[in-house]
Enzyme design. Structure first.
Site, PDB file in Angstrom:
ATOM      1  N   ASP A 216       0.862  -1.162   0.000  1.00 29.26           N
ATOM      2  CA  ASP A 216       0.000   0.000   0.000  1.00 29.26           C
ATOM      3  C   ASP A 216       0.902   1.216   0.000  1.00 29.26           C
ATOM      4  OD1 ASP A 216      -2.984   0.370   0.085  1.00 29.26           O
ATOM      5  OD2 ASP A 216      -2.359   1.871   1.557  1.00 29.26           O
TER       6      ASP A 216
ATOM      7  N   ASP B 193       2.471  11.023 -10.041  1.00 27.32           N
ATOM      8  CA  ASP B 193       3.796  11.121 -10.671  1.00 27.32           C
ATOM      9  C   ASP B 193       4.059  12.465 -11.362  1.00 27.32           C
ATOM     10  OD1 ASP B 193       4.721   8.701  -9.797  1.00 27.32           O
ATOM     11  OD2 ASP B 193       4.420   7.630 -11.687  1.00 27.32           O
TER      12      ASP B 193
ATOM     13  N   HIS C 181       9.980   4.968  -3.875  1.00 32.23           N
ATOM     14  CA  HIS C 181       9.559   4.410  -2.585  1.00 32.23           C
ATOM     15  C   HIS C 181       9.318   2.904  -2.709  1.00 32.23           C
ATOM     16  CE1 HIS C 181       6.419   5.741  -5.205  1.00 32.23           C
ATOM     17  NE2 HIS C 181       5.424   5.238  -4.471  1.00 32.23           N
TER      18      HIS C 181
HETATM   19  P1  IMP Z   1      -2.496   2.206  -3.406  1.00 35.72           P
HETATM   20  O1  IMP Z   1      -3.661   2.237  -2.482  1.00 35.72           O
HETATM   21  O2  IMP Z   1      -1.307   1.592  -2.817  1.00 35.72           O
HETATM   22  O3  IMP Z   1      -2.838   1.679  -4.743  1.00 35.72           O
HETATM   23  O4  IMP Z   1      -2.016   3.699  -3.683  1.00 35.72           O
HETATM   24  C1  IMP Z   1      -2.838   4.757  -3.383  1.00 35.72           C
HETATM   25  C2  IMP Z   1      -2.632   5.898  -4.319  1.00 35.72           C
HETATM   26  O5  IMP Z   1      -1.354   6.507  -4.070  1.00 35.72           O
HETATM   27  C3  IMP Z   1      -2.604   5.563  -5.800  1.00 35.72           C
HETATM   28  O6  IMP Z   1      -3.880   5.490  -6.332  1.00 35.72           O
HETATM   29  C4  IMP Z   1      -1.849   6.752  -6.359  1.00 35.72           C
HETATM   30  O7  IMP Z   1      -2.714   7.852  -6.495  1.00 35.72           O
HETATM   31  C5  IMP Z   1      -0.857   7.047  -5.253  1.00 35.72           C
HETATM   32  N1  IMP Z   1       0.434   6.405  -5.555  1.00 35.72           N
HETATM   33  C6  IMP Z   1       0.956   5.287  -5.004  1.00 35.72           C
HETATM   34  N2  IMP Z   1       2.156   5.000  -5.545  1.00 35.72           N
HETATM   35  C7  IMP Z   1       2.375   5.953  -6.478  1.00 35.72           C
HETATM   36  C8  IMP Z   1       3.437   6.190  -7.406  1.00 35.72           C
HETATM   37  O8  IMP Z   1       4.440   5.468  -7.511  1.00 35.72           O
HETATM   38  N3  IMP Z   1       3.283   7.271  -8.183  1.00 35.72           N
HETATM   39  C9  IMP Z   1       2.219   8.112  -8.127  1.00 35.72           C
HETATM   40  N4  IMP Z   1       1.209   7.917  -7.308  1.00 35.72           N
HETATM   41  C10 IMP Z   1       1.282   6.852  -6.480  1.00 35.72           C
END
Ligand code: IMP
Length: 197
Positions: A68, A152, A177
């Protein structure tokens, strides 16, 4: 050793498969027959990673990892954080999320932020391990670049003049990250012979 990656995000699958190489046999949720939504009901990024991995392990009885991630902006006390995906509402809308974030930061000179990833791994017998990776940087005044996903286009990592969306996948993967959390995760996997291919 088969290892399920509990995510439906094709971007993450691509990034993670690229980093993991062929050291492990990575299975998708579809491949293990899991078609339902995974629970993400915790109030922290780490909590959500654990929730998803535990769900797959309990229902499908296989070693599994989930991740996450979120963007934490200093001037917004860590927001959007765990709410990154739905910052501008449901269903998730990347463009609206970026617009909201830029609006919240209007007139604020402190643009410092970090991306955070937590990977939760559940081994076949239910043992839990977590791995965290962060990358610090700045929120740019306007979006730049077409690559990547999510925030991004407005995140410029420290020591770089490009946003993540202006970098190739390889360049982003060197500093991201997710890459840092995966390095810790991989280091652990390589030292546990029972889960190697
Ligand atoms: P998730 O719940 O882990 O899928 O991530 C939550 C949200 O964080 C995603 O929908 C993106 O908007 C943002 N996010 C997570 N990782 C990235 C990344 O590597 N680049 C840009 N946005 C990210």
């Amino acid at each position: 050793m088969k290892l399920c990656f509990a995510s439906r995000n094709p971007h993450k699958h691509r990034e993670i498969a690229h980093i993991l190489g062929d050291a492990f046999q990575l299975l998708t949720l579809d491949e293990i027959g899991c078609r339902e939504e995974l629970p993400e009901t915790a109030s922290t990024i780490a909590g959500n990673a654990i929730c998803k991995a535990r769900y797959v392990w309990q229902r499908y009885g296989m070693a599994c990892f989930a991740e996450d991630s979120g963007l934490e902006v200093d001037a917004l006390n860590g927001a959007p954080g765990v709410h990154s995906a739905h910052y501008a509402g449901i269903p998730p809308d990347t463009k609206a999320n970026i617009e909201r974030l830029l609006k919240e930061l209007q007139g604020i000179s402190n643009r410092k932020a970090q991306f955070r990833t937590v990977i939760a791994l559940i081994l076949p017998h239910g043992e839990l391990h977590t791995f965290t990776g962060t990358v610090s940087g700045w929120i740019t005044p306007v979006p730049r670049g077409e690559q990547g996903f999510g925030y991004d286009p407005i995140f410029q990592p420290e020591g770089h003049h490009l946003t993540f969306a202006q970098m190739s996948l390889q360049e982003k993967n060197q500093v991201s990250h997710r890459r840092r959390a995966l390095d810790a995760f991989l280091n652990f996997l390589h030292n546990h012979p029972c889960i190697r291919r």
